[in-house]
Scaffold this motif. Sequence first.
Motif, PDB file in Angstrom:
ATOM      1  N   ASP A 195       0.808  -1.223   0.000  1.00  0.00           N
ATOM      2  CA  ASP A 195       0.000   0.000   0.000  1.00  0.00           C
ATOM      3  C   ASP A 195       0.838   1.269   0.000  1.00  0.00           C
ATOM      4  O   ASP A 195       0.370   2.335   0.394  1.00  0.00           O
ATOM      5  CB  ASP A 195      -0.976   0.019   1.189  1.00  0.00           C
ATOM      6  N   GLY A 196       2.083   1.138  -0.448  1.00  0.00           N
ATOM      7  CA  GLY A 196       2.901   2.311  -0.662  1.00  0.00           C
ATOM      8  C   GLY A 196       2.698   2.865  -2.061  1.00  0.00           C
ATOM      9  O   GLY A 196       1.953   2.319  -2.870  1.00  0.00           O
ATOM     10  N   VAL A 197       3.386   3.957  -2.348  1.00  0.00           N
ATOM     11  CA  VAL A 197       3.268   4.633  -3.639  1.00  0.00           C
ATOM     12  C   VAL A 197       4.655   4.744  -4.252  1.00  0.00           C
ATOM     13  O   VAL A 197       5.548   5.381  -3.676  1.00  0.00           O
ATOM     14  CB  VAL A 197       2.654   6.044  -3.480  1.00  0.00           C
ATOM     15  N   ALA A 198       4.830   4.119  -5.406  1.00  0.00           N
ATOM     16  CA  ALA A 198       6.097   4.257  -6.131  1.00  0.00           C
ATOM     17  C   ALA A 198       6.070   5.580  -6.891  1.00  0.00           C
ATOM     18  O   ALA A 198       5.255   5.766  -7.794  1.00  0.00           O
ATOM     19  CB  ALA A 198       6.282   3.098  -7.090  1.00  0.00           C
ATOM     20  N   GLN A 199       6.927   6.486  -6.488  1.00  0.00           N
ATOM     21  CA  GLN A 199       7.007   7.792  -7.144  1.00  0.00           C
ATOM     22  C   GLN A 199       8.056   7.696  -8.242  1.00  0.00           C
ATOM     23  O   GLN A 199       9.253   7.726  -7.990  1.00  0.00           O
ATOM     24  CB  GLN A 199       7.397   8.869  -6.130  1.00  0.00           C
ATOM     25  N   MET A 200       7.577   7.566  -9.493  1.00  0.00           N
ATOM     26  CA  MET A 200       8.478   7.373 -10.617  1.00  0.00           C
ATOM     27  C   MET A 200       8.990   8.724 -11.108  1.00  0.00           C
ATOM     28  O   MET A 200       8.203   9.628 -11.393  1.00  0.00           O
ATOM     29  CB  MET A 200       7.762   6.639 -11.753  1.00  0.00           C
ATOM     30  N   ILE A 201      10.302   8.839 -11.219  1.00  0.00           N
ATOM     31  CA  ILE A 201      10.936  10.101 -11.609  1.00  0.00           C
ATOM     32  C   ILE A 201      11.562   9.932 -12.988  1.00  0.00           C
ATOM     33  O   ILE A 201      12.407   9.051 -13.186  1.00  0.00           O
ATOM     34  CB  ILE A 201      12.003  10.514 -10.586  1.00  0.00           C
ATOM     35  N   ALA A 202      11.124  10.756 -13.936  1.00  0.00           N
ATOM     36  CA  ALA A 202      11.658  10.677 -15.297  1.00  0.00           C
ATOM     37  C   ALA A 202      13.177  10.821 -15.268  1.00  0.00           C
ATOM     38  O   ALA A 202      13.715  11.807 -14.775  1.00  0.00           O
ATOM     39  CB  ALA A 202      11.035  11.768 -16.164  1.00  0.00           C
ATOM     40  N   SER A 203      13.850   9.804 -15.812  1.00  0.00           N
ATOM     41  CA  SER A 203      15.320   9.754 -15.767  1.00  0.00           C
ATOM     42  C   SER A 203      15.815   9.355 -17.151  1.00  0.00           C
ATOM     43  O   SER A 203      15.729   8.188 -17.540  1.00  0.00           O
ATOM     44  CB  SER A 203      15.789   8.736 -14.714  1.00  0.00           C
ATOM     45  N   GLY A 204      16.310  10.343 -17.886  1.00  0.00           N
ATOM     46  CA  GLY A 204      16.711  10.115 -19.259  1.00  0.00           C
ATOM     47  C   GLY A 204      18.176   9.763 -19.399  1.00  0.00           C
ATOM     48  O   GLY A 204      18.891   9.540 -18.409  1.00  0.00           O
ATOM     49  N   PRO A 205      18.654   9.704 -20.635  1.00  0.00           N
ATOM     50  CA  PRO A 205      20.063   9.346 -20.864  1.00  0.00           C
ATOM     51  C   PRO A 205      21.042  10.303 -20.216  1.00  0.00           C
ATOM     52  O   PRO A 205      22.158   9.908 -19.874  1.00  0.00           O
ATOM     53  CB  PRO A 205      20.178   9.341 -22.391  1.00  0.00           C
ATOM     54  N   GLU A 206      20.638  11.568 -20.034  1.00  0.00           N
ATOM     55  CA  GLU A 206      21.527  12.526 -19.373  1.00  0.00           C
ATOM     56  C   GLU A 206      21.853  12.086 -17.943  1.00  0.00           C
ATOM     57  O   GLU A 206      22.900  12.429 -17.402  1.00  0.00           O
ATOM     58  CB  GLU A 206      20.900  13.917 -19.344  1.00  0.00           C
ATOM     59  N   GLN A 207      20.952  11.344 -17.334  1.00  0.00           N
ATOM     60  CA  GLN A 207      21.164  10.813 -15.977  1.00  0.00           C
ATOM     61  C   GLN A 207      21.519   9.326 -16.008  1.00  0.00           C
ATOM     62  O   GLN A 207      21.428   8.650 -14.988  1.00  0.00           O
ATOM     63  CB  GLN A 207      19.901  11.011 -15.120  1.00  0.00           C
ATOM     64  N   ARG A 208      21.866   8.814 -17.181  1.00  0.00           N
ATOM     65  CA  ARG A 208      22.159   7.393 -17.353  1.00  0.00           C
ATOM     66  C   ARG A 208      20.942   6.537 -17.017  1.00  0.00           C
ATOM     67  O   ARG A 208      21.050   5.399 -16.606  1.00  0.00           O
ATOM     68  CB  ARG A 208      23.370   6.963 -16.511  1.00  0.00           C
ATOM     69  N   PHE A 209      19.744   7.119 -17.171  1.00  0.00           N
ATOM     70  CA  PHE A 209      18.474   6.452 -16.848  1.00  0.00           C
ATOM     71  C   PHE A 209      18.400   6.085 -15.360  1.00  0.00           C
ATOM     72  O   PHE A 209      17.697   5.147 -14.983  1.00  0.00           O
ATOM     73  CB  PHE A 209      18.267   5.190 -17.704  1.00  0.00           C
ATOM     74  N   GLN A 210      19.100   6.825 -14.525  1.00  0.00           N
ATOM     75  CA  GLN A 210      19.159   6.548 -13.098  1.00  0.00           C
ATOM     76  C   GLN A 210      18.728   7.790 -12.319  1.00  0.00           C
ATOM     77  O   GLN A 210      18.726   8.904 -12.854  1.00  0.00           O
ATOM     78  CB  GLN A 210      20.579   6.158 -12.683  1.00  0.00           C
ATOM     79  N   LEU A 211      18.377   7.599 -11.058  1.00  0.00           N
ATOM     80  CA  LEU A 211      18.107   8.758 -10.206  1.00  0.00           C
ATOM     81  C   LEU A 211      19.409   9.520  -9.967  1.00  0.00           C
ATOM     82  O   LEU A 211      20.483   8.937  -9.841  1.00  0.00           O
ATOM     83  CB  LEU A 211      17.540   8.323  -8.858  1.00  0.00           C
ATOM     84  N   SER A 212      19.281  10.813  -9.885  1.00  0.00           N
ATOM     85  CA  SER A 212      20.387  11.676  -9.477  1.00  0.00           C
ATOM     86  C   SER A 212      20.083  12.226  -8.094  1.00  0.00           C
ATOM     87  O   SER A 212      18.933  12.229  -7.632  1.00  0.00           O
ATOM     88  CB  SER A 212      20.554  12.830 -10.467  1.00  0.00           C
ATOM     89  N   ASP A 213      21.113  12.708  -7.433  1.00  0.00           N
ATOM     90  CA  ASP A 213      20.903  13.320  -6.125  1.00  0.00           C
ATOM     91  C   ASP A 213      20.004  14.548  -6.255  1.00  0.00           C
ATOM     92  O   ASP A 213      19.135  14.792  -5.408  1.00  0.00           O
ATOM     93  CB  ASP A 213      22.243  13.704  -5.512  1.00  0.00           C
ATOM     94  N   GLU A 214      20.190  15.297  -7.340  1.00  0.00           N
ATOM     95  CA  GLU A 214      19.348  16.469  -7.564  1.00  0.00           C
ATOM     96  C   GLU A 214      17.878  16.079  -7.653  1.00  0.00           C
ATOM     97  O   GLU A 214      17.003  16.739  -7.077  1.00  0.00           O
ATOM     98  CB  GLU A 214      19.790  17.183  -8.848  1.00  0.00           C
ATOM     99  N   ALA A 215      17.596  14.993  -8.386  1.00  0.00           N
ATOM    100  CA  ALA A 215      16.210  14.544  -8.531  1.00  0.00           C
ATOM    101  C   ALA A 215      15.634  14.070  -7.204  1.00  0.00           C
ATOM    102  O   ALA A 215      14.456  14.319  -6.888  1.00  0.00           O
ATOM    103  CB  ALA A 215      16.133  13.432  -9.577  1.00  0.00           C
ATOM    104  N   VAL A 216      16.449  13.379  -6.412  1.00  0.00           N
ATOM    105  CA  VAL A 216      15.983  12.912  -5.106  1.00  0.00           C
ATOM    106  C   VAL A 216      15.617  14.099  -4.221  1.00  0.00           C
ATOM    107  O   VAL A 216      14.545  14.121  -3.577  1.00  0.00           O
ATOM    108  CB  VAL A 216      17.058  12.028  -4.434  1.00  0.00           C
ATOM    109  N   ARG A 217      16.465  15.104  -4.191  1.00  0.00           N
ATOM    110  CA  ARG A 217      16.178  16.284  -3.374  1.00  0.00           C
ATOM    111  C   ARG A 217      14.931  17.019  -3.872  1.00  0.00           C
ATOM    112  O   ARG A 217      14.109  17.494  -3.083  1.00  0.00           O
ATOM    113  CB  ARG A 217      17.383  17.225  -3.378  1.00  0.00           C
TER     114      ARG A 217
END
Length: 391
Positions: A138-160
Motif C-alpha cells: 500500500d505504498g506509492v512508487a514515485q516514478m521520476i523521469a530519468s533520461g540518458p543525461e542521468q544514465r536512466f538513473q536517479l540523481s541526487d538532484e532529482a531525489v532532493r
Amino acid sequence: MNLANLASRLDNIAPFHVMELAKMAAALEQQGRHIIHMGIGEPDFTAPPLVVAAATQAMNDGKMQYTSATGLPALRAAISDHYRSVYGLEITPSRIVVTAGASAALLLACAALVEKGAEVLMPDPSYPCNRHFVAAFDGVAQMIASGPEQRFQLSDEAVRLHWSAATRGVLLASPSNPTGTSILPDELAKILATVREKNGFAIVDEIYQGLTYDAQPFSALSLSDDVIVINSFSKYFNMTGWRLGWLVLPEKLVPQIEKLAQNLFICASSIAQHAALACFEPASLAIYEERKAEFKRRRDFLVPELIALGFKVPVIPDGAFYIYADCSALADDADHLVKGIMQEVGVSVVSGLDFGAFTAPNYIRLSYATSMENLQEAVRRLRKFFGKEDV
C-alpha cells in the motif's frame, strides 16, 4: 467467491507485458515458427557442474530439511567471503539473510519499511516488479523521469527535488534492468547522504553487479552501513530457477527481517542453498568469469549493429545483459514496432511499456542473454525487417 471482495491494492498492480509477449512468441512457435528470444532476461547458461553435483549430493545425503530463516550459516559465511574477495569489504555473516530469490528479498524489505501511503522514489524507467512490491504494501512508487543525461538513473538532484513529506526512501538498481546502466559511485554517494539526511531508507538492487564490464565491481555497501543491498544467484551465478538470493542489512534490521522471513517463507530452498556453496569454488568462479567475458563480447557485437540499423543507444550499457535502444527514428510506437518485428521476422524483443511511461513510446529493450549465433541471426532478420539488405 465474490470478486468484489478482492483487495483494492490489485488495482495498482499492472500486468507484466514482457510475459504477454512471451506468450505471443510461444504461440508462433506452436505454429512452427522459429523465434529468437531476446525479450526475457534469463542467462542462456545454466549452473556449472560443481553446483549441479552439490545439489545431487545434498539430495543423496538427505539434506532437504528446513534451514534457519536466515539461511545456512555456511552459505552466509561464503557470501561474506565473496564480498571480501571481490569488493574488499568486511560484511559480517550476521548481516546477510538468504532469501527465496531477489524477489523475496525485495518483498521482505518492503514489508519491513513501506507503510500505507508511503512514497518510494525510483527512476522511470525501472524494473516493473519493484514498483509493484511497493504497491503490494500500500505504498506509492514515485516514478521520476530519468533520461540518458542521468544514465536512466536517479540523481541526487532529482531525489532532493522530489522528496516530500510522504517520502520514506529510494529504491535503486545498479546496474539496472532495463537499461544495463550503473549509477556512478560519486552520484550514489550523494544520494545515500541525502537519504540519510532525510532519515529515510535506501534499497539498492545489485543483482547484476557481478556482470559489470567496464569498471571494477562496486557495491553500495562500500559507501554506507545503513544501505539495504539485494543480490541474487540468478544472473551472474546462472541459477534463475533455483530461486535463491540474499539481503545485506544493517545489523539492527536483521531480527525484524528474520521474523518476517519465518512467517512468510520459513526458509529458502535447502537444496538450492547447499548447491550454492559450490558457486564459490575456484573452478565455478572461473566458469562465471568466462561467461561474463562472453556477455561482454555479445554486447560489443550488438550495440554497433543496432546503431547501424538506425537505433540510438544514448548510454552504452556497462552491466547486466540488456541494451535500451531509442527507436524513435524508426517508428512512432515502440510497442507496435516490437510486435511487428516478432510477427514478421521472428525476433522477440520488448518495448519500454513495462518500465515506465517516460520512455515507453520510444525505447525497446534487447537482451543479449542468448548465443552469439542467435544474435547474428537476429541482426540479419532485423536488417530484413528494416529493408537494410536485399532479400
